[in-house]
Design an enzyme around this catalytic site. Structure first.
Site, short mmCIF file in Angstrom:
data_model
loop_
_atom_site.label_atom_id
_atom_site.label_comp_id
_atom_site.label_asym_id
_atom_site.label_seq_id
_atom_site.Cartn_x
_atom_site.Cartn_y
_atom_site.Cartn_z
N ASP A 207 30.39 40.19 41.61
CA ASP A 207 31.63 40.87 41.97
C ASP A 207 31.54 41.59 43.32
O ASP A 207 32.52 42.14 43.79
CB ASP A 207 32.02 41.86 40.87
CG ASP A 207 33.44 42.39 41.02
OD1 ASP A 207 34.33 41.60 41.34
OD2 ASP A 207 33.64 43.61 40.82
N SER A 231 39.63 43.64 42.08
CA SER A 231 39.50 42.44 41.26
C SER A 231 40.54 42.46 40.15
O SER A 231 40.81 43.51 39.56
CB SER A 231 38.09 42.38 40.64
OG SER A 231 37.09 42.45 41.63
N GLN A 281 37.46 34.02 40.89
CA GLN A 281 38.09 35.34 40.74
C GLN A 281 39.40 35.39 41.50
O GLN A 281 39.52 34.84 42.59
CB GLN A 281 37.17 36.45 41.27
CG GLN A 281 37.75 37.85 41.10
CD GLN A 281 36.84 38.93 41.68
OE1 GLN A 281 37.03 39.37 42.81
NE2 GLN A 281 35.84 39.33 40.91
#
Length: 294
Positions: A207, A231, A281
């Protein structure tokens, strides 16, 4: 093992407070919200604690619902969706202030023989040992700013070596703008031979740079007064066993952005070229007037 990695491993050692209920804490830092990779990693630990050790994580699908509050613990509730002969499914809900901040579905699989192929090849990039560390790159960006230099002098849990430009570098030099972002990373210590731990650490690191990949495609950078990002959802597939204390190349790209959202995807390769993890993502990117309106 440096102090930052020791602290991270401590954060991943969740407290079990009831059957299928776990509690995690955040680093003692002055941050506005909990890092998304931390929540994903802790949720994965919680799910893994309820599954037999002969079943490995093969996929996860997660949604970031609300910003996490770093001042209070996060409670992880695990729901046992299915225990089959070959696959096991868990659902994890992370809760703070009585509300869900994150959800994750995780699937585990026994080791089985089957057909095998790999159509994708690892990008040809410089070896990680030939590249400067993140801190060395950032020193050139921040110059003589004492606050930044103090921050950069602190140990980091992950050793990251960027092949492409940092977002701050591309913001200053438009010729460095790219929709690709290749990063070598590893945890610089001899870690235990626990397959779940290495998967969890890959989820944590995954991430760090995906939103950066979308920003890099536009010459935008964190810290700018007119840029805000976060995110939204996160999916990972784990193809082969790997070690997070060995170098992994995280080859990322952003195929699309629009409507205050951006898509990024990545593939993690071992130095020998084996594809071990795939990641996708979607993130929120708001710029200038959109930030003011929010």
């Amino acid at each position: 093992m440096n102090s930052a990695l020791k602290e991270l491993l401590g954060l991943l050692d969740l407290e079990q407070i009831e059957l299928d209920i776990f509690r995690g804490r955040s680093p003692e830092e002055r941050i506005q919200r909990v890092f998304g990779g931390q929540v994903a990693a802790q949720a994965l630990v919680a799910a893994g604690r309820t599954v037999p050790s002969d079943r490995m994580v093969h996929s996860l699908h997660a949604y970031f619902i609300r910003p996490g509050d770093p001042a209070i613990p996060i409670v992880y509730n695990v729901e046992r969706i299915r225990d089959g002969r070959s696959f096991t499914t868990r659902r994890v809900v992370a809760v703070q202030h009585g509300k869900a901040i994150f959800t994750m579905s995780v699937s585990f699989h026994i080791l089985e023989e089957g057909v095998s192929h790999q159509a994708v090849t690892m990008p040809r990039v410089p070896a990680p040992e030939t590249l400067p560390t993140f801190q060395e790159r950032m020193v050139n960006v921040v110059g003589d700013d004492p606050a930044w230099r103090d921050h950069l002098s602190r140990p980091r849990p992950v050793d990251a070596r960027y092949v492409n430009a940092l977002t701050w570098e591309a913001q200053k030099d438009p010729s460095l703008i790219s929709a690709e972002n290749h990063v070598w990373f590893r945890y610089d210590a001899d870690l235990p031979d626990d397959p779940l731990l290495h998967v969890v650490l890959a989820a944590y690191a995954s991430d760090f740079t995906l939103v950066d990949t979308v920003l890099l495609a536009h010459g935008l950078a964190w810290g700018s007064s007119n840029v805000r990002g976060a995110s939204l959802d996160h999916a990972m597939w784990f193809h082969r066993p790997f070690r997070a204390d060995d170098w992994l190349l995280y080859a990322q790209e952003s195929p699309w952005s629009g409507g205050a959202r951006g898509l990024a995807r990545g593939e993690m390769f071992t130095p020998s070229g084996d594809l071990v993890v795939s990641v996708v993502q979607e993130c929120m990117i708001r710029v200038s007037e959109d930030v003011m309106k929010s």
